[in-house]
Write an enzyme that holds these catalytic residues in place. Structure first.
Site, short mmCIF file in Angstrom:
data_model
loop_
_atom_site.label_atom_id
_atom_site.label_comp_id
_atom_site.label_asym_id
_atom_site.label_seq_id
_atom_site.Cartn_x
_atom_site.Cartn_y
_atom_site.Cartn_z
N ASN A 217 0.89 -1.58 0.28
CA ASN A 217 -0.51 -0.02 -0.12
C ASN A 217 0.82 1.13 0.51
O ASN A 217 2.66 1.12 0.38
CB ASN A 217 -1.14 -0.12 1.47
CG ASN A 217 -0.50 -0.07 2.35
OD1 ASN A 217 0.51 0.93 2.83
ND2 ASN A 217 -0.45 -1.49 2.88
N ASP A 286 -4.04 -6.00 4.48
CA ASP A 286 -5.48 -6.76 5.61
C ASP A 286 -5.74 -7.79 4.75
O ASP A 286 -5.81 -8.74 5.93
CB ASP A 286 -6.67 -6.10 5.10
CG ASP A 286 -6.98 -4.64 5.90
OD1 ASP A 286 -6.59 -4.73 6.82
OD2 ASP A 286 -7.82 -3.64 5.51
N LYS A 296 8.87 -16.35 -10.32
CA LYS A 296 8.08 -15.44 -10.70
C LYS A 296 6.96 -16.27 -11.84
O LYS A 296 6.97 -17.11 -12.10
CB LYS A 296 9.47 -15.10 -11.99
CG LYS A 296 8.62 -13.15 -11.94
CD LYS A 296 9.63 -12.80 -12.87
CE LYS A 296 9.34 -11.27 -13.21
NZ LYS A 296 9.53 -11.16 -14.14
N PRO A 311 -3.45 -11.44 10.10
CA PRO A 311 -4.55 -11.23 11.62
C PRO A 311 -4.20 -9.93 11.63
O PRO A 311 -3.44 -8.73 10.52
CB PRO A 311 -2.62 -11.35 12.48
CG PRO A 311 -1.22 -12.09 11.16
CD PRO A 311 -2.36 -11.88 9.44
N ASP A 312 -5.18 -9.60 12.73
CA ASP A 312 -5.24 -8.40 13.39
C ASP A 312 -4.71 -8.12 14.52
O ASP A 312 -4.71 -8.55 15.75
CB ASP A 312 -6.80 -8.06 14.09
CG ASP A 312 -6.79 -6.93 14.07
OD1 ASP A 312 -6.43 -5.77 14.85
OD2 ASP A 312 -8.37 -6.54 14.28
N ILE A 313 -3.78 -7.36 14.50
CA ILE A 313 -2.10 -7.18 14.89
C ILE A 313 -2.49 -5.97 16.30
O ILE A 313 -2.45 -6.70 17.37
CB ILE A 313 -1.06 -6.39 14.13
CG1 ILE A 313 -0.58 -7.45 13.85
CG2 ILE A 313 -0.09 -6.21 15.32
CD1 ILE A 313 0.75 -6.73 12.83
N LYS A 344 -14.26 1.16 15.18
CA LYS A 344 -12.99 0.54 14.65
C LYS A 344 -12.27 0.61 16.50
O LYS A 344 -11.62 -0.24 16.75
CB LYS A 344 -12.04 1.00 13.47
CG LYS A 344 -10.49 0.34 13.33
CD LYS A 344 -9.85 0.88 12.75
CE LYS A 344 -8.85 -0.10 12.67
NZ LYS A 344 -7.93 0.61 11.55
N LYS A 348 -11.43 -2.79 18.60
CA LYS A 348 -10.08 -3.24 18.57
C LYS A 348 -9.79 -3.16 20.05
O LYS A 348 -9.14 -3.31 20.64
CB LYS A 348 -9.47 -2.27 17.94
CG LYS A 348 -9.49 -2.71 16.85
CD LYS A 348 -8.40 -3.33 15.62
CE LYS A 348 -9.27 -3.09 14.73
NZ LYS A 348 -8.41 -3.58 13.39
#
Ligand SMILES: Cc1cc2nc3c(=O)[nH]c(=O)nc-3n(C[C@H](O)[C@H](O)[C@H](O)COP(=O)(O)O)c2cc1C
Length: 410
Positions: A217, A286, A296, A311-313, A344, A348
């Site tokens: 990103n 994500d 390749k 995973p959602d750190i 959120k 969280k």
């Protein structure tokens, strides 16, 4: 010294007061008195031109210390004056700051004692400019001020009114009480996180598709790097876990470079164990490719990319939160920013959350500046104006310190 609060209840704040050659330099004597009255120790540095407006004798008498005037001192000495001065000081305050001083600081010139001290000092800096309104409005001055703001210098902008030169407009030195308040706040800030372990994550993660390609990103890492630098300047022991970025590491900060979300997760879990403050500013992907190809992938092969969630750190860190820990999250959104950020934060379980609208040009990803909304400890939204990322970092750390002082979050 109380290592957790950073407060040293006995020592007086130590302020280096730079005075440069503007007409408002005559007010420096009153400023020294006001700072001393507030319990500060003041060491004055006078530029050569400032001596035309105020005498070293007046400032030496009021501060109780000889005034520093040149890089080489008045007598040949075995020590290096500008290094001795920066080691001693909690904050550098320049009032009045001439257009010339702003330009020299902004460009990193070090051709007299004051500018050399600025370059050698890594603590909080406050400048209170005063000059003719045309000088203040000049594009060069504007750029210099913006540049200094980006580096974390607190600029106390001049007030409006009639000036000594007969012109009217913005350029008057602000009332001395304002400078005193900023100076004392800056001196306090220099050790407000003394010895505290702060962990910051920054930048993107790259999730491999094959040995040559990745899913990533646009995060530049600037926001997290600014937070790490600001925490270090407040005396914290900082660990910066960062994805692939093109930034120089901030001075005095331990860096842990990682590439993937999996690596960031492991590094953050390890670092957060002993941390008092955790700031999750990284833009973790994500999703990642379900499997990275070993070779390749060629254009000739038809190819579909299967993604699986990472995973959602942040959620894992808050679930494993240790007593007394304050955890800050970030949200990059493109629509319904406040509602999504509030949801959120709740999901969280972090203490504070900064939401970025990454669809706004000149703010968020890759930009120097940021317009964020803070979701505070009670879930209330507080929009902040467009500021440099360093200014956002300072303001965020002020809020973190408030939580630490209240013993909240934990
Ligand atoms: C009477 C007089 C008043 C001045 N007042 C200002 C002022 O208020 N602000 C400013 O930026 N420069 C002012 N200047 C110009 C500065 O003195 C000049 O830019 C000088 O190079 C600044 O040197 P310094 O920044 O090393 O102290 C003034 C000059 C004179 C002769």
């Amino acid at each position: 010294m109380d290592a957790e609060s950073g407060a040293d209840p006995v020592r007086a704040p130590r302020i280096l007061l730079g005075v440069s050659g503007g007409i408002a330099a005559y007010k420096a004597a009153e400023l020294v008195r006001a700072l001393v009255r507030e319990g500060a120790e003041v060491q004055c540095i006078l530029t050569r031109r400032a001596e035309q407006f105020v005498t070293p004798l007046a400032l030496a008498t009021l501060s109780g210390r000889p005034v520093a005037r040149t890089e080489f001192g008045d007598e040949p000495a075995p020590t290096i004056l500008h290094i001795d001065l920066v080691r001693w000081a909690d904050a550098l305050v320049v009032a009045p700051a001439t257009g010339n001083v702003l330009a020299r600081f902004a460009r990193g010139l070090a051709d007299d004692l004051l500018s050399t001290v600025y370059l050698a000092f890594d603590g909080p800096v406050v400048v209170a400019p005063a000059m003719n309104p045309r000088m203040w409005d000049h594009e060069e001055t504007r750029e210099n001020v913006a540049r200094l703001g980006r580096r974390g210098v607190t600029v106390v902008p001049p007030g409006e009114g009639f000036l000594a030169c007969g012109d009217e407009g913005a350029g008057r030195l602000v009332p001395l009480e304002e400078i005193v308040a900023e100076a004392l706040a800056a001196a306090r800030r220099s050790s407000s996180l003394d010895g505290m372990h702060v962990v910051v994550s920054a930048g993107p993660t790259y999730e491999p598709i094959d040995p040559a390609r990745f899913v990533g990103n646009r995060s530049s890492g600037r926001m997290g790097f600014a937070i790490a630098a600001a925490a270090r300047a407040r005396g914290a022991q900082v660990t910066l876990v960062h994805g692939p970025v093109a930034l120089a590491p901030p001075w005095g900060v331990e860096t842990v470079p990682v590439r993937t979300a999996g690596e960031m997760r492991a590094a953050m879990r390890q670092a957060a164990r002993a941390a008092r403050v955790v700031v999750m500013a990284a833009a973790v992907a994500d999703h990642r490719p379900a499997a990275a190809a070993e070779r390749k992938i060629s254009r000739r092969e038809p190819y579909t990319l299967d993604l699986v969630p990472n995973p959602d750190i942040l959620a894992e860190l808050t679930a494993a939160r240790r007593a007394g820990q304050v955890i800050v999250g970030f949200a990059a959104e493109t629509h319904d920013v406040v509602e999504r950020a509030q949801a959120k934060k709740k999901r969280k379980g972090c203490d504070l959350l900064l939401a970025n609208d990454v669809s706004t040009p000149g703010s968020g990803f890759e930009a120097e500046d940021n317009r964020v909304t803070l979701i505070d400890e009670r879930g209330r939204a507080e929009p902040w104006p467009l500021m440099s990322k360093r200014q956002v970092a300072e303001r965020l750390l002020d809020r973190v310190e408030r939580l630490l002082a209240r013993g909240e979050g934990p």
